[in-house]
Design a protein around this motif. Structure first.
Motif, PDB file in Angstrom:
ATOM      1  N   ASP A   1       0.818  -1.210   0.000  1.00 48.75           N
ATOM      2  CA  ASP A   1       0.000   0.000   0.000  1.00 48.75           C
ATOM      3  C   ASP A   1       0.852   1.260   0.000  1.00 48.75           C
ATOM      4  O   ASP A   1       0.386   2.336  -0.400  1.00 48.75           O
ATOM      5  N   GLN A   2       2.116   1.143   0.421  1.00 47.75           N
ATOM      6  CA  GLN A   2       3.004   2.307   0.405  1.00 47.75           C
ATOM      7  C   GLN A   2       3.251   2.809  -1.021  1.00 47.75           C
ATOM      8  O   GLN A   2       3.537   3.988  -1.230  1.00 47.75           O
ATOM      9  N   LEU A   3       3.141   1.907  -1.977  1.00 49.69           N
ATOM     10  CA  LEU A   3       3.366   2.290  -3.362  1.00 49.69           C
ATOM     11  C   LEU A   3       2.224   3.141  -3.903  1.00 49.69           C
ATOM     12  O   LEU A   3       2.375   3.833  -4.896  1.00 49.69           O
ATOM     13  N   GLU A   4       1.081   3.088  -3.232  1.00 49.84           N
ATOM     14  CA  GLU A   4      -0.094   3.822  -3.694  1.00 49.84           C
ATOM     15  C   GLU A   4      -0.408   5.037  -2.832  1.00 49.84           C
ATOM     16  O   GLU A   4      -0.759   6.103  -3.340  1.00 49.84           O
ATOM     17  N   HIS A   5      -0.267   4.865  -1.512  1.00 47.76           N
ATOM     18  CA  HIS A   5      -0.713   5.914  -0.601  1.00 47.76           C
ATOM     19  C   HIS A   5       0.393   6.451   0.307  1.00 47.76           C
ATOM     20  O   HIS A   5       0.097   7.168   1.264  1.00 47.76           O
ATOM     21  N   GLY A   6       1.648   6.116   0.039  1.00 47.00           N
ATOM     22  CA  GLY A   6       2.743   6.636   0.845  1.00 47.00           C
ATOM     23  C   GLY A   6       2.993   5.804   2.086  1.00 47.00           C
ATOM     24  O   GLY A   6       2.365   4.765   2.314  1.00 47.00           O
ATOM     25  N   PRO A   7       3.932   6.227   2.928  1.00 40.91           N
ATOM     26  CA  PRO A   7       4.336   5.455   4.107  1.00 40.91           C
ATOM     27  C   PRO A   7       3.157   5.029   4.971  1.00 40.91           C
ATOM     28  O   PRO A   7       2.202   5.797   5.164  1.00 40.91           O
ATOM     29  N   LEU A   8       3.233   3.827   5.493  1.00 45.20           N
ATOM     30  CA  LEU A   8       2.176   3.313   6.356  1.00 45.20           C
ATOM     31  C   LEU A   8       2.196   4.023   7.706  1.00 45.20           C
ATOM     32  O   LEU A   8       3.266   4.205   8.301  1.00 45.20           O
ATOM     33  N   PRO A   9       1.035   4.411   8.205  1.00 45.58           N
ATOM     34  CA  PRO A   9       0.985   4.938   9.574  1.00 45.58           C
ATOM     35  C   PRO A   9       1.395   3.832  10.549  1.00 45.58           C
ATOM     36  O   PRO A   9       1.209   2.643  10.268  1.00 45.58           O
ATOM     37  N   GLU A  10       1.969   4.208  11.645  1.00 44.66           N
ATOM     38  CA  GLU A  10       2.347   3.219  12.650  1.00 44.66           C
ATOM     39  C   GLU A  10       1.669   3.577  13.973  1.00 44.66           C
ATOM     40  O   GLU A  10       1.948   4.636  14.539  1.00 44.66           O
ATOM     41  N   PRO A  11       0.738   2.737  14.450  1.00 46.36           N
ATOM     42  CA  PRO A  11       0.402   1.414  13.910  1.00 46.36           C
ATOM     43  C   PRO A  11      -0.674   1.472  12.819  1.00 46.36           C
ATOM     44  O   PRO A  11      -1.384   2.467  12.679  1.00 46.36           O
ATOM     45  N   THR A  12      -0.775   0.383  12.082  1.00 46.49           N
ATOM     46  CA  THR A  12      -1.809   0.196  11.068  1.00 46.49           C
ATOM     47  C   THR A  12      -2.488  -1.148  11.292  1.00 46.49           C
ATOM     48  O   THR A  12      -1.817  -2.149  11.542  1.00 46.49           O
ATOM     49  N   MET A  13      -3.822  -1.176  11.206  1.00 49.63           N
ATOM     50  CA  MET A  13      -4.559  -2.439  11.219  1.00 49.63           C
ATOM     51  C   MET A  13      -4.708  -2.898   9.777  1.00 49.63           C
ATOM     52  O   MET A  13      -5.023  -2.085   8.891  1.00 49.63           O
ATOM     53  N   ALA A  14      -4.456  -4.171   9.532  1.00 53.57           N
ATOM     54  CA  ALA A  14      -4.565  -4.700   8.173  1.00 53.57           C
ATOM     55  C   ALA A  14      -5.525  -5.880   8.141  1.00 53.57           C
ATOM     56  O   ALA A  14      -5.435  -6.792   8.965  1.00 53.57           O
ATOM     57  N   LEU A  15      -6.440  -5.833   7.193  1.00 53.40           N
ATOM     58  CA  LEU A  15      -7.329  -6.957   6.914  1.00 53.40           C
ATOM     59  C   LEU A  15      -6.837  -7.579   5.616  1.00 53.40           C
ATOM     60  O   LEU A  15      -6.922  -6.952   4.551  1.00 53.40           O
ATOM     61  N   LEU A  16      -6.285  -8.780   5.690  1.00 51.69           N
ATOM     62  CA  LEU A  16      -5.791  -9.477   4.503  1.00 51.69           C
ATOM     63  C   LEU A  16      -6.739 -10.607   4.161  1.00 51.69           C
ATOM     64  O   LEU A  16      -6.997 -11.486   4.988  1.00 51.69           O
TER      65      LEU A  16
END
Length: 365
Positions: free
Chosen positions: A122-137
């Motif tokens: 997602d960093q390639l689309e929306h920039g650096p990931l916020p920390e922390p981030t919740m991810a649903l895979l």
């Protein structure tokens, strides 16, 4: 931009040979060779067929990615590869290829986690990931809720499927409806013309005493299959579009409800959704609605980056280089059950120093 790490990523965890090239958080190339058509007649992925397809596609796909990116292999700062989880034979093809390229080029090798890569893309689309981030895979093999405070070193499981993954349920219901393989895209297409409220299918593990963040789609799959069988047994026509829409609604309802709840309980204001099922149009719409209502910011990569690809592996590899994480050892092996708590498989770095000496003339040309 030139100071950012230039990394090539190789992904072979299942049926797609993916090679991506990333500079920092900028995507330069995303080449994919899929063997899905070879598996379609079997109604699912055949591991041996997938492994053979990876062998045949690897070199041409790497060359295509380099050409697309407009870079030379000798300019790379590292080679990243999916070390697991996934199909053992398929993973071995990718790991072996990555070792060969890294050795020939005298570049560090990074074995990374497939699930962590799905988050990092997602960093390639929306920039650096916020920390922390919740991810649903959500994919054919995984339905997971993950909390990441550092994508390179700290990814913690919040919940997971206890039986069928969501993508697997899509494939099985598509098979019952005679819609072909893979099931996700075709059910999504049929569901757009159906009524999601036409049939009330069960929502697994949503009771007050059920695990808050775990998923179960086996009961739903069985309920839908029995409903279809009953219609056919009575000689009635099966309303395929309504079944598809109602089944899809049951899946995405549970996924989004639990994901938003996990964000609120953990005090996290960002939700990232990834994996092949993240390309589902209804999942995206309902997730956006529920996130807005809960004050959670939603991040979902474009559909092509949600499915398995080399770009996501390169993205995580570039992050490893940028943060100074240690490279993997040359004895790196595929691990079909690599836990998500291991975003990458580090090594001592000593053997890479030695290889840099013996391959200083750049064996790859």
């Amino acid at each position: 931009m030139a100071d950012e790490p230039l990394v090539l990523g190789i992904e072979t965890s299942c049926d797609e040979t993916g090679v991506g090239i990333v500079r920092g958080t900028t995507l330069l190339a995303d080449a994919v060779a899929s063997s899905v058509d070879e598996h379609a007649r079997f109604g699912g992925v055949v591991p041996e067929v997938a492994s053979r397809a990876h062998l045949e596609a690897m070199v041409p796909t790497v060359e295509r990615a380099l050409k697309e990116a407009g870079v030379s292999a000798k300019d790379l700062d590292g080679i990243a590869v999916t070390a697991g989880p996934g199909l053992a034979g398929a993973l071995l093809v990718g790991v072996s290829a990555a070792k060969a390229y890294a050795y020939a080029l005298g570049k560090p090798l990074y074995g990374v986690n497939h699930l962590a890569s799905h988050i990092c893309v997602d960093q390639l689309e929306h920039g650096p990931l916020p920390e922390p981030t919740m991810a649903l895979l959500v994919s054919g093999g995984h339905s997971s809720l993950l909390l990441s405070s550092d994508i390179t070193s700290d990814v913690r499981p919040m919940g997971a499927t206890i039986d069928d993954a969501a993508g697997e349920a899509f494939d099985k219901i598509a098979r019952v409806l005679n819609l072909g393989f893979p099931g996700g895209p075709v059910i999504d297409r049929y569901a757009r013309e159906g009524d999601p409220a036409a049939i009330t299918f069960p929502r697994g593990l949503t009771g007050p005493r059920d695990p808050a963040y775990d998923f179960s789609f086996s009961g739903l799959k069985t309920a839908v299959a029995r409903w279809i069988e009953a219609k056919r047994a009575s000689g009635e026509e099966v309303p395929v579009r309504d079944v598809a829409a109602s089944f899809q609604e049951a899946v995405v309802d549970v996924l989004t409800r639990k994901a938003v709840r996990a964000c609120k309980d953990a005090g996290v204001d960002h939700l990232m959704i990834g994996g092949g099922v993240a390309a589902n149009s209804r999942l995206r719409v309902l997730a956006q609605e529920r996130c807005e209502a809960a004050g959670v910011r939603l991040r979902v990569p474009r559909p092509k980056l949600c499915t398995d690809n080399g770009a996501m592996v390169a993205a995580l590899g570039a992050e490893m280089v940028a943060r100074g994480r240690s490279a993997s050892s040359w004895d790196l092996s595929a691990d079909s059950s690599l836990p998500v708590t291991d975003p990458h498989v580090p090594g001592t770095g000593q053997d890479h120093d030695h290889v840099h000496e013996v391959s200083g003339d750049n064996l790859y040309s």
